[in-house]
Design a protein around this motif. Structure first.
Motif, PDB file in Angstrom:
ATOM      1  N   PHE A 114      -3.571  -5.558   4.638  1.00 38.32           N
ATOM      2  CA  PHE A 114      -4.938  -5.699   4.165  1.00 38.32           C
ATOM      3  C   PHE A 114      -5.577  -4.319   4.226  1.00 38.32           C
ATOM      4  O   PHE A 114      -5.613  -3.709   5.285  1.00 38.32           O
ATOM      5  N   VAL A 115      -6.034  -3.804   3.090  1.00 36.41           N
ATOM      6  CA  VAL A 115      -6.731  -2.524   3.075  1.00 36.41           C
ATOM      7  C   VAL A 115      -7.988  -2.648   2.230  1.00 36.41           C
ATOM      8  O   VAL A 115      -8.015  -3.368   1.227  1.00 36.41           O
ATOM      9  N   GLU A 116      -9.008  -1.934   2.657  1.00 36.10           N
ATOM     10  CA  GLU A 116     -10.275  -1.914   1.932  1.00 36.10           C
ATOM     11  C   GLU A 116     -10.670  -0.449   1.761  1.00 36.10           C
ATOM     12  O   GLU A 116     -11.390   0.117   2.577  1.00 36.10           O
ATOM     13  N   PRO A 117     -10.183   0.193   0.676  1.00 39.04           N
ATOM     14  CA  PRO A 117     -10.436   1.624   0.492  1.00 39.04           C
ATOM     15  C   PRO A 117     -11.883   1.958   0.157  1.00 39.04           C
ATOM     16  O   PRO A 117     -12.282   3.109   0.239  1.00 39.04           O
ATOM     17  N   GLY A 118     -12.671   0.976  -0.212  1.00 37.51           N
ATOM     18  CA  GLY A 118     -14.084   1.172  -0.512  1.00 37.51           C
ATOM     19  C   GLY A 118     -14.812  -0.126  -0.266  1.00 37.51           C
ATOM     20  O   GLY A 118     -14.206  -1.155   0.018  1.00 37.51           O
ATOM     21  N   SER A 119     -16.123  -0.093  -0.400  1.00 37.36           N
ATOM     22  CA  SER A 119     -16.900  -1.292  -0.102  1.00 37.36           C
ATOM     23  C   SER A 119     -16.791  -2.359  -1.185  1.00 37.36           C
ATOM     24  O   SER A 119     -17.226  -3.482  -0.981  1.00 37.36           O
ATOM     25  N   ASP A 120     -16.177  -2.028  -2.327  1.00 36.62           N
ATOM     26  CA  ASP A 120     -16.097  -3.010  -3.411  1.00 36.62           C
ATOM     27  C   ASP A 120     -14.687  -3.265  -3.922  1.00 36.62           C
ATOM     28  O   ASP A 120     -14.501  -3.926  -4.929  1.00 36.62           O
ATOM     29  N   ILE A 121     -13.683  -2.768  -3.212  1.00 33.66           N
ATOM     30  CA  ILE A 121     -12.276  -2.974  -3.591  1.00 33.66           C
ATOM     31  C   ILE A 121     -11.487  -3.333  -2.337  1.00 33.66           C
ATOM     32  O   ILE A 121     -11.660  -2.715  -1.290  1.00 33.66           O
ATOM     33  N   VAL A 122     -10.610  -4.327  -2.462  1.00 29.61           N
ATOM     34  CA  VAL A 122      -9.755  -4.705  -1.334  1.00 29.61           C
ATOM     35  C   VAL A 122      -8.398  -5.146  -1.877  1.00 29.61           C
ATOM     36  O   VAL A 122      -8.312  -5.725  -2.968  1.00 29.61           O
ATOM     37  N   MET A 123      -7.340  -4.846  -1.123  1.00 30.34           N
ATOM     38  CA  MET A 123      -5.982  -5.264  -1.467  1.00 30.34           C
ATOM     39  C   MET A 123      -5.425  -6.082  -0.313  1.00 30.34           C
ATOM     40  O   MET A 123      -5.589  -5.723   0.849  1.00 30.34           O
ATOM     41  N   LEU A 124      -4.762  -7.163  -0.677  1.00 30.75           N
ATOM     42  CA  LEU A 124      -4.170  -8.074   0.292  1.00 30.75           C
ATOM     43  C   LEU A 124      -2.711  -8.289  -0.093  1.00 30.75           C
ATOM     44  O   LEU A 124      -2.406  -8.511  -1.264  1.00 30.75           O
ATOM     45  N   THR A 125      -1.819  -8.211   0.886  1.00 26.33           N
ATOM     46  CA  THR A 125      -0.402  -8.500   0.658  1.00 26.33           C
ATOM     47  C   THR A 125       0.028  -9.557   1.664  1.00 26.33           C
ATOM     48  O   THR A 125      -0.354  -9.508   2.833  1.00 26.33           O
ATOM     49  N   TYR A 126       0.814 -10.524   1.183  1.00 24.33           N
ATOM     50  CA  TYR A 126       1.274 -11.593   2.059  1.00 24.33           C
ATOM     51  C   TYR A 126       2.580 -12.167   1.534  1.00 24.33           C
ATOM     52  O   TYR A 126       2.957 -11.967   0.388  1.00 24.33           O
ATOM     53  N   GLU A 127       3.252 -12.894   2.420  1.00 26.92           N
ATOM     54  CA  GLU A 127       4.431 -13.648   2.029  1.00 26.92           C
ATOM     55  C   GLU A 127       3.996 -15.084   1.802  1.00 26.92           C
ATOM     56  O   GLU A 127       3.286 -15.662   2.631  1.00 26.92           O
ATOM     57  N   ALA A 128       4.382 -15.624   0.668  1.00 23.87           N
ATOM     58  CA  ALA A 128       4.038 -17.017   0.339  1.00 23.87           C
ATOM     59  C   ALA A 128       5.306 -17.835   0.201  1.00 23.87           C
ATOM     60  O   ALA A 128       6.318 -17.360  -0.328  1.00 23.87           O
ATOM     61  N   ARG A 129       5.225 -19.046   0.689  1.00 27.24           N
ATOM     62  CA  ARG A 129       6.290 -20.035   0.507  1.00 27.24           C
ATOM     63  C   ARG A 129       5.610 -21.323   0.077  1.00 27.24           C
ATOM     64  O   ARG A 129       4.598 -21.712   0.648  1.00 27.24           O
ATOM     65  N   ALA A 130       6.154 -21.944  -0.940  1.00 29.82           N
ATOM     66  CA  ALA A 130       5.564 -23.177  -1.456  1.00 29.82           C
ATOM     67  C   ALA A 130       6.649 -23.988  -2.147  1.00 29.82           C
ATOM     68  O   ALA A 130       7.765 -23.512  -2.370  1.00 29.82           O
ATOM     69  N   THR A 131       6.300 -25.193  -2.505  1.00 26.19           N
ATOM     70  CA  THR A 131       7.191 -26.066  -3.254  1.00 26.19           C
ATOM     71  C   THR A 131       6.550 -26.342  -4.599  1.00 26.19           C
ATOM     72  O   THR A 131       5.372 -26.721  -4.658  1.00 26.19           O
ATOM     73  N   ARG A 132       7.314 -26.137  -5.664  1.00 26.33           N
ATOM     74  CA  ARG A 132       6.807 -26.441  -7.006  1.00 26.33           C
ATOM     75  C   ARG A 132       6.648 -27.953  -7.157  1.00 26.33           C
ATOM     76  O   ARG A 132       7.220 -28.729  -6.396  1.00 26.33           O
ATOM     77  N   SER A 133       5.910 -28.363  -8.161  1.00 26.05           N
ATOM     78  CA  SER A 133       5.714 -29.798  -8.401  1.00 26.05           C
ATOM     79  C   SER A 133       7.039 -30.508  -8.662  1.00 26.05           C
ATOM     80  O   SER A 133       7.163 -31.709  -8.441  1.00 26.05           O
TER      81      SER A 133
END
Length: 135
Positions: free
Chosen positions: A67-86
């Motif tokens: 999670f980084v916020e290089p400025g007050s109006d921009i943010v980047m989030l990285t995560y690992e997702a696991r899910a099941t399709r329909s």
């Protein structure tokens, strides 16, 4: 205004499970998307149209990685997702999403997914039998 990681994770959950109206309300006017099979800029309406089918994902699990916020109006989030399709098929990806703060809140302006193996043997601990689940 600083971004709340919890608020952004909640938005991410909405993009996985939400409908066309959610996308329209939470994506920016244009969004750059990058998947292995395509990379392009999509309008808000075109992106929202991808969420017309209900119940696309279930059993969503999100494990934040960065999670980084290089400025007050921009943010980047990285995560690992696991899910099941329909269809019942498991899916896993390393996901990065960029948000820009607008007058009416954070809007997704960038989204990328890099698929990951879906087997149980993994380093992150978000395996098939994990108790870490997103609601």
């Amino acid at each position: 205004m600083l971004a709340s990681k919890d608020e952004l994770i909640a938005l991410e959950k909405g993009f996985w499970t939400g409908d066309e109206a959610f996308y329209k309300a939470n994506a920016d006017k244009e969004c750059l998307v990058a998947f292995p099979e395509m990379a392009q800029t999509m309008s808000n309406a075109d992106l929202a149209a991808t969420a017309k089918k209900p119940h696309r994902w279930k059993n969503l699990q999100i494990e934040p990685k960065g999670f980084v916020e290089p400025g007050s109006d921009i943010v980047m989030l990285t995560y690992e997702a696991r899910a099941t399709r329909s269809t019942g098929e498991p899916y896993a990806a390393l996901v990065s999403t960029g948000y820009v703060r607008r007058a009416d809140g954070w809007k997704m302006m960038f989204h990328s997914q890099a698929p990951l193996p879906t087997g149980k043997a993994r380093k992150s601990g978000l395996g098939e039998g994990s108790s870490k689940k997103a609601d």
